[in-house]
Write a protein that holds these residues in place. Structure first.
Motif, PDB file in Angstrom:
ATOM      1  N   CYS B 205       0.855  -1.188   0.000  1.00 33.90           N
ATOM      2  CA  CYS B 205       0.000   0.000   0.000  1.00 33.90           C
ATOM      3  C   CYS B 205       0.893   1.241   0.000  1.00 33.90           C
ATOM      4  CB  CYS B 205      -0.901  -0.002   1.226  1.00 33.90           C
ATOM      5  SG  CYS B 205      -1.827   1.541   1.397  1.00 33.90           S
ATOM      6  N   SER B 207       0.133   4.075   0.922  1.00 37.64           N
ATOM      7  CA  SER B 207      -0.231   4.965   2.021  1.00 37.64           C
ATOM      8  C   SER B 207       0.269   4.432   3.367  1.00 37.64           C
ATOM      9  CB  SER B 207      -1.748   5.152   2.030  1.00 37.64           C
ATOM     10  OG  SER B 207      -2.139   5.919   3.133  1.00 37.64           O
ATOM     11  N   CYS B 208      -0.090   3.186   3.715  1.00 36.36           N
ATOM     12  CA  CYS B 208       0.294   2.655   5.032  1.00 36.36           C
ATOM     13  C   CYS B 208       1.489   1.696   4.934  1.00 36.36           C
ATOM     14  CB  CYS B 208      -0.897   1.957   5.693  1.00 36.36           C
ATOM     15  SG  CYS B 208      -1.402   0.427   4.894  1.00 36.36           S
ATOM     16  N   CYS B 219      -5.932  -1.626  -0.711  1.00 37.41           N
ATOM     17  CA  CYS B 219      -5.674  -1.700   0.726  1.00 37.41           C
ATOM     18  C   CYS B 219      -6.990  -1.459   1.456  1.00 37.41           C
ATOM     19  CB  CYS B 219      -4.647  -0.646   1.140  1.00 37.41           C
ATOM     20  SG  CYS B 219      -4.438  -0.575   2.937  1.00 37.41           S
ATOM     21  N   CYS B 222      -6.867   1.681   3.806  1.00 32.07           N
ATOM     22  CA  CYS B 222      -6.750   3.011   3.215  1.00 32.07           C
ATOM     23  C   CYS B 222      -7.718   3.223   2.058  1.00 32.07           C
ATOM     24  CB  CYS B 222      -5.319   3.245   2.744  1.00 32.07           C
ATOM     25  SG  CYS B 222      -4.107   2.969   4.049  1.00 32.07           S
TER      26      CYS B 222
HETATM   27 ZN   LIG Z   1      -2.933   1.138   3.321  1.00 32.26          ZN
END
Ligand SMILES: [Zn+2]
Lengths: 356, 320
Positions: B205, B207-208, B219, B222
């Motif tokens: 992911c 983002s995370c 994800c 997210c």
């Molecule tokens: Zn994520």
């Protein structure tokens, strides 16, 4: 124009709408990969983050995907962890929107994300849809969706309510209108083609394709904050009629008429109608029961004859009607969604914009 | 190893969904379908005298229970039709035919079926038809093979019928088969393609930064697309397990055996697999394992101990 009459506990509006390009095949995309961009677009229109949505509801069908609980796969696309308040209908997303609208009416949510999608391309949608029929008397005969619509079309022709040239004109008008719709699957001049099941020709039938759509609903001041001109749902209702086709007058749609009455369709003039009529003959029935005159723009998006992603096409009608209000192109619109053979189930919503 | 997601080379495979849709019948449907087997067409009469064929058990207008059976004729009148020039699989006739709604003589509602006729010019609403019975009848709607044109006047009224037959049909099995061409999409295509080289490919992911195995393209925390492909493993750590004592049908594995969650090195969540090469009662959390591929296998057959020291609990506790 006076402020719209709202007859419910809370004022609820469609504040954003997004849809995919509708395509004949999307082999390179799984369901979540097809849905996720649409979710991102609709959230971006409001500036909301996934975690700020009060309720999420989706519509889809396992029979299109050919596997059980297929909707759980697309849940990844909404950010379902940490846990969210979520529900699903095995129906067109218009009914998911109805559930979300009820949820907001109860006061348990102020905003809702509604999405739906269908990938018809992996299977044979005409045959797949036979599995929604009565299993005792109909399903063993495998009457496909075009055949059932053709029986209705012939009944309308016999009743003198339409003829083949008039049906062809509906398809031509829809695809001409779709030239202004970049998401449409079929647009422009499309040959009327051969009989699929007589009296319906290719041009009377919807394209088969894959697609997704999403809307965001919001209540009261939240709606005003998220959208410059919310499309208020001033009426919404859905009705069903007898399952057996032979019990029904196929030239009429009493369920649509009752839903329209309950939604307040007839209480003031309309300027726009987005009708979920996958077959040209069904538009004939819907125009009649909704009393649509020449002053109403019918399916300016091109309607289901230009793009019919199964399970999303009804939600798209609500979204298209709302988007016209958002853009200031409509003040009072009716949106209609259908499910089942020959207009068996019908949902009608009235959408209104605040006076300019 | 990190690589940007490559353009998909779409995988595709036939997917067949078959189901015998087994339904029990109530008294009305049982009488109707048994009647068809015996060459008799039954309907039901509602309290206002309407005769419904095919019969329903509850009045669709009043929801009143309906049990009054009547016999109607095997002749009737077409109320609407549609010419089917290209019959589809499983439909009643494999030569061009008309779909028809037929109001049988004595009935007030119409039955859907097929009409065997030479061409669309020979079919019209209002034409007279009669039932052509199937040669072998079992108590199903297909006991009516189809309708055929019939020269003859309407034949009388519905007559009372007790609905009693020897050996009534009490259920149906509606066989269904749907054929699909399944494509798993971009992320799962990459995973399956990796397995063919005995590699396990996850996706990170953006983002995370969690790495999903197997990847599904998004994800769930997210709600964004996972983009970077990451090879994980091959070794991993048992995060939890269970001992299976029930032998599964068609599964050639001796019980008891151990089924475990395994966090492959570099993965952000555990996948599951069978543990072999060690007595079942010696499997433990923290055990280090590696995949064992069989000749031509398309995924690891099982995981076996690597012989390394057990992983520290803190190293995998987030993945349990
Ligand atoms: Zn994520």
């Amino acid at each position: 124009m006076p402020r719209p009459t709202v007859r419910y506990a809370r004022d609820v509006a469609v504040v954003a709408f997004a849809q995919s390009d509708h395509l004949r095949r999307t082999d390179e995309l799984s369901e979540v990969e097809m849905v996720m961009p649409v979710l991102h677009q609709v959230l971006a229109q409001t500036g909301l983050k996934a975690g700020e949505i009060g309720f999420t509801c989706s519509g889809s069908s396992d029979y299109l995907a050919g596997r059980a609980f297929s909707f759980t796969m697309t849940l990844d696309g909404v950010g379902a962890w940490p846990p969210i308040s979520e529900s699903h209908v095995e129906m067109d997303g218009a009914w998911a929107l109805y559930e979300a609208w009820v949820k907001i009416q109860t006061g348990e949510a102020d905003t809702a994300l509604v999405y739906s999608y269908g990938k018809s391309s992996p299977g044979s949608v005409r045959d797949v849809l036979t599995r929604q029929l009565d299993p005792y008397y109909l399903a063993p005969l495998w009457p496909d969706s075009v055949a059932l619509a053709a029986l209705q079309a012939q009944a309308l022709i016999d009743a003198g309510e339409t003829d083949e040239p008039a049906l062809a004109a509906i398809g031509a008008r829809s695809r001409a209108a779709a030239e202004a719709n970049p998401h449409a699957q079929l647009s422009g001049s499309v040959p009327q083609g051969d009989y699929q099941v007589r009296p319906l020709r290719t041009g009377d039938c919807p394209p088969i394709g894959d697609g997704a759509a999403a809307v965001i609903l919001a209540a009261g001041d939240t709606a005003r904050r998220l959208c410059a001109r919310p499309a208020w749902i001033t009426g919404i209702d859905h009705r069903i009629e007898a399952h057996a086709l032979g019990l029904r007058d196929l030239t009429d749609s009493p369920s649509t008429r009752i839903a329209a009455e309950r939604a307040g369709v007839f209480e003031a003039p309309l300027d726009t109608a987005e009708l979920h009529a996958p077959f040209s003959s069904q538009e004939v029935v819907l125009r009649k029961v909704l009393g649509l005159g020449d002053g109403v723009a019918v399916n300016p998006s091109g309607g289901a004859l230009a793009a019919n992603p199964v399970m999303a096409a009804g939600l798209i009608r609500i979204g298209e009607a709302a988007a016209r209000i958002h853009r200031g192109e409509s003040d009072r619109a009716v949106a209609h969604a259908t499910s089942g053979p020959c207009l068996q189930q019908n949902l009608v919503a009235v959408l209104e914009g605040d006076p300019a | 190893m990190t690589a940007p997601a490559s353009p998909p080379e779409v995988l595709r495979a036939p997917l067949v969904v078959e189901f015998p849709f087994t339904r029990s019948l109530g008294p009305v449907q049982s009488a109707f379908l048994t009647g068809l087997r015996e060459g008799v067409v039954l309907g039901v009469k509602t309290s206002d005298g309407t005769v419904m064929v095919p019969p329903v058990e509850y009045d669709p207008r009043t929801a009143e229970e309906i049990r009054e059976l009547v016999e109607v004729a095997a002749t009737g009148t077409v109320t609407t039709w549609a010419w089917n020039g290209r019959p589809r699989p499983n439909q009643p006739l494999d030569t061009p035919f008309a779909w028809v709604l037929v109001k049988l003589d004595g009935a007030d509602t119409a039955l859907l079926h097929a009409l065997d006729a030479p061409g669309p010019e020979s079919v019209r609403t209002g034409m007279r038809v009669r039932v052509r019975w199937a040669a072998e009848r079992t108590g199903a709607i297909t006991d009516i093979a189809c309708f055929e044109p019939h020269d003859g006047p309407a034949a009388g009224q519905a007559a009372p019928h007790d609905g009693n037959f020897a050996e009534p049909v009490t259920g149906i099995v509606a066989e269904a088969r749907l054929d699909y061409s399944y494509s798993p999409g971009r992320a799962q295509t990459a995973y399956i393609s990796g397995l063919s080289e005995q590699k396990t490919i996850g996706e990170r992911c953006p983002s995370c930064h969690k790495v999903y195995v197997p990847p599904r393209g998004a994800c769930p925390t997210c709600g964004v697309a996972t983009t970077d492909q990451v090879e994980v493993g091959p070794a991993g750590t048992v995060t939890t397990y269970c001992i299976v004592n029930i032998k599964a049908r068609n599964l050639d594995i001796e019980v008891p055996y151990v089924y475990a969650h395994i966090a492959l090195d570099g993965a952000g969540l555990a996948l599951h697999g069978r543990i072999g090469g060690i007595p079942y009662d010696e499997v433990r959390m923290g055990l280090r394992v590696e995949p064992v591929w069989t000749e031509g296998g398309r995924y690891p057959d099982h995981y076996r101990p690597t012989g390394e020291p057990d992983a520290d609990y803190d190293a995998y506790k987030e993945l349990i």
